[in-house]
Motif scaffolding. Structure first.
Motif, PDB file in Angstrom:
ATOM      1  N   VAL A  62      18.016  47.332   8.164  1.00  0.00           N
ATOM      2  CA  VAL A  62      19.311  46.842   8.636  1.00  0.00           C
ATOM      3  C   VAL A  62      20.434  47.538   7.867  1.00  0.00           C
ATOM      4  O   VAL A  62      20.413  47.613   6.636  1.00  0.00           O
ATOM      5  CB  VAL A  62      19.428  45.314   8.459  1.00  0.00           C
ATOM      6  N   VAL A  63      21.429  48.054   8.594  1.00  0.00           N
ATOM      7  CA  VAL A  63      22.611  48.645   7.983  1.00  0.00           C
ATOM      8  C   VAL A  63      23.575  47.520   7.612  1.00  0.00           C
ATOM      9  O   VAL A  63      23.907  46.675   8.441  1.00  0.00           O
ATOM     10  CB  VAL A  63      23.295  49.640   8.932  1.00  0.00           C
ATOM     11  N   VAL A  64      24.031  47.523   6.368  1.00  0.00           N
ATOM     12  CA  VAL A  64      24.848  46.424   5.843  1.00  0.00           C
ATOM     13  C   VAL A  64      26.158  46.981   5.277  1.00  0.00           C
ATOM     14  O   VAL A  64      26.141  47.965   4.525  1.00  0.00           O
ATOM     15  CB  VAL A  64      24.088  45.667   4.727  1.00  0.00           C
ATOM     16  N   PRO A  65      27.305  46.384   5.615  1.00  0.00           N
ATOM     17  CA  PRO A  65      28.559  46.789   4.958  1.00  0.00           C
ATOM     18  C   PRO A  65      28.443  46.580   3.447  1.00  0.00           C
ATOM     19  O   PRO A  65      27.908  45.568   2.986  1.00  0.00           O
ATOM     20  CB  PRO A  65      29.610  45.862   5.575  1.00  0.00           C
ATOM     21  N   ASP A  66      28.930  47.524   2.674  1.00  0.00           N
ATOM     22  CA  ASP A  66      28.771  47.497   1.222  1.00  0.00           C
ATOM     23  C   ASP A  66      30.143  47.594   0.571  1.00  0.00           C
ATOM     24  O   ASP A  66      30.932  48.482   0.891  1.00  0.00           O
ATOM     25  CB  ASP A  66      27.893  48.669   0.778  1.00  0.00           C
ATOM     26  N   LEU A  67      30.409  46.702  -0.355  1.00  0.00           N
ATOM     27  CA  LEU A  67      31.715  46.671  -1.008  1.00  0.00           C
ATOM     28  C   LEU A  67      31.785  47.569  -2.243  1.00  0.00           C
ATOM     29  O   LEU A  67      32.854  47.686  -2.849  1.00  0.00           O
ATOM     30  CB  LEU A  67      32.059  45.229  -1.410  1.00  0.00           C
ATOM     31  N   HIS A  68      30.681  48.199  -2.613  1.00  0.00           N
ATOM     32  CA  HIS A  68      30.707  49.062  -3.787  1.00  0.00           C
ATOM     33  C   HIS A  68      31.544  50.317  -3.519  1.00  0.00           C
ATOM     34  O   HIS A  68      31.597  50.820  -2.397  1.00  0.00           O
ATOM     35  CB  HIS A  68      29.293  49.485  -4.186  1.00  0.00           C
ATOM     36  N   SER A  69      32.180  50.811  -4.567  1.00  0.00           N
ATOM     37  CA  SER A  69      32.986  52.032  -4.482  1.00  0.00           C
ATOM     38  C   SER A  69      32.201  53.208  -5.046  1.00  0.00           C
ATOM     39  O   SER A  69      31.188  53.035  -5.725  1.00  0.00           O
ATOM     40  CB  SER A  69      34.280  51.870  -5.274  1.00  0.00           C
ATOM     41  N   LEU A  70      32.672  54.407  -4.760  1.00  0.00           N
ATOM     42  CA  LEU A  70      32.154  55.575  -5.458  1.00  0.00           C
ATOM     43  C   LEU A  70      32.486  55.442  -6.936  1.00  0.00           C
ATOM     44  O   LEU A  70      33.575  54.979  -7.311  1.00  0.00           O
ATOM     45  CB  LEU A  70      32.767  56.854  -4.903  1.00  0.00           C
ATOM     46  N   MET A  71      31.538  55.835  -7.791  1.00  0.00           N
ATOM     47  CA  MET A  71      31.725  55.684  -9.232  1.00  0.00           C
ATOM     48  C   MET A  71      31.407  56.990  -9.947  1.00  0.00           C
ATOM     49  O   MET A  71      30.500  57.725  -9.553  1.00  0.00           O
ATOM     50  CB  MET A  71      30.798  54.589  -9.762  1.00  0.00           C
ATOM     51  N   LEU A  72      32.154  57.260 -10.988  1.00  0.00           N
ATOM     52  CA  LEU A  72      31.909  58.405 -11.858  1.00  0.00           C
ATOM     53  C   LEU A  72      32.171  57.977 -13.292  1.00  0.00           C
ATOM     54  O   LEU A  72      33.272  57.538 -13.629  1.00  0.00           O
ATOM     55  CB  LEU A  72      32.810  59.586 -11.485  1.00  0.00           C
ATOM     56  N   LYS A  73      31.154  58.064 -14.125  1.00  0.00           N
ATOM     57  CA  LYS A  73      31.247  57.670 -15.528  1.00  0.00           C
ATOM     58  C   LYS A  73      31.801  56.249 -15.667  1.00  0.00           C
ATOM     59  O   LYS A  73      32.670  55.981 -16.478  1.00  0.00           O
ATOM     60  CB  LYS A  73      32.108  58.660 -16.316  1.00  0.00           C
ATOM     61  N   GLY A  74      31.282  55.332 -14.844  1.00  0.00           N
ATOM     62  CA  GLY A  74      31.651  53.931 -14.945  1.00  0.00           C
ATOM     63  C   GLY A  74      33.013  53.593 -14.390  1.00  0.00           C
ATOM     64  O   GLY A  74      33.477  52.468 -14.528  1.00  0.00           O
TER      65      GLY A  74
END
Length: 282
Positions: free
Chosen positions: A131-143
């Motif tokens: 199942v494809v789910v909307p994700d609230l995570h952002s792109l991250m680089l070094k925290g």
């Protein structure tokens, strides 16, 4: 002592231009195409064009000629990947699509991210299967949370890129211990694997990694050339398979995901593909 000085002078020569590298690769490929074909048993490893071209680039980059048939070093492979990244168009599409596969992961894990930060994922452990789910995570680089614009503003010079990485301030809980103390290794690896960094930035990251000590080349494997890096956090060594012709990381045992997560595989490699697509999340 004179010999050592001469060698030092050769190694400090500036890297060749992209045009020079392209001309050398073209001449090498022309010569190889002109040779009569011979049958090679499937169990016998053959010298690929990528490996041969990597050796040619190494001679141009360092001024030191390796013995005939000698495999390219880890530094040489990374320099060739840097040259390939620099001349490869960034690509276009609606979604930055990343797919990871590994026997240890079970189901394939995929993510789709748009330039305005919208994101969807599939195959995460907490998601329903398939199942494809909307994700609230952002792109991250070094925290730190980053957007496409932030990645596009990163320096395209290796030293300036490392300096910019040192300035990044993310949450300690989202960084490895080595990142907290300023080691750029894992951050550079993130830039060349899953993050949608521009071609010139990826090239700078490859060059910065090439300058680091302790990189070893294992040789040609499925997907490219296998490299091994000392783990800056003192754990098992990091294994990375790079295709120097496409400047893509194809497999690894240690992956910092584009949303700041970490996947470690003790025995099996994690296969990675990352590119732009117009195909909707599915």
């Amino acid at each position: 002592m004179d010999d050592l000085n001469a060698l030092a002078n050769l190694l400090t020569k500036p890297e060749p231009s992209t045009e020079a590298i392209s001309r050398s690769r073209g001449r090498l490929q022309d010569r190889m195409r002109g040779r009569a074909r011979r049958r090679i048993g499937w169990l016998m490893p053959a010298l690929s064009l990528a490996t041969a071209a990597a050796a040619a680039v190494a001679v141009l980059a360092t001024g030191v000629t390796a013995p005939a048939g000698a495999p390219a070093s880890g530094k040489e492979i990374l320099l060739m990947a840097a040259a390939s990244a620099e001349r490869t168009p960034q690509g276009s599409g609606t979604y930055w699509h990343v797919k990871r596969e590994s026997p240890n992961l079970g189901e394939e894990m995929e993510s789709w991210t748009t330039r305005d930060g919208r994101r969807w994922t599939k195959g995460e452990p907490s998601h329903p299967p398939g199942v494809v789910v909307p994700d609230l995570h952002s792109l991250m680089l070094k925290g730190a949370k980053v957007g496409f614009e932030d990645l596009e503003r990163l320096p395209t010079d290796p030293e300036a890129l490392k300096a910019r990485i040192a300035e990044l301030r993310g949450r300690d809980s989202d960084m490895a211990a080595s990142e907290q103390r300023g080691d750029p290794t894992l951050t550079l690896l993130a830039l060349i694997s899953e993050l949608p960094a521009p071609s010139e930035v990826r090239s700078a990251a490859f060059r910065a990694l090439a300058a680091m000590p302790g990189i070893e080349s294992v040789g040609a494997v499925a997907g490219g050339q296998e490299l091994r890096f000392p783990n800056p956090d003192g754990g098992p060594e990091i294994k990375l398979v790079v295709d120097p012709e496409t400047a893509q990381v194809t497999r690894t045992n240690y992956l910092q995901t584009n949303d700041g997560g970490l996947i470690w595989s003790g025995r099996e490699f994690i296969s990675v593909t990352a590119d732009w697509t117009d195909q909707r999340p599915h």
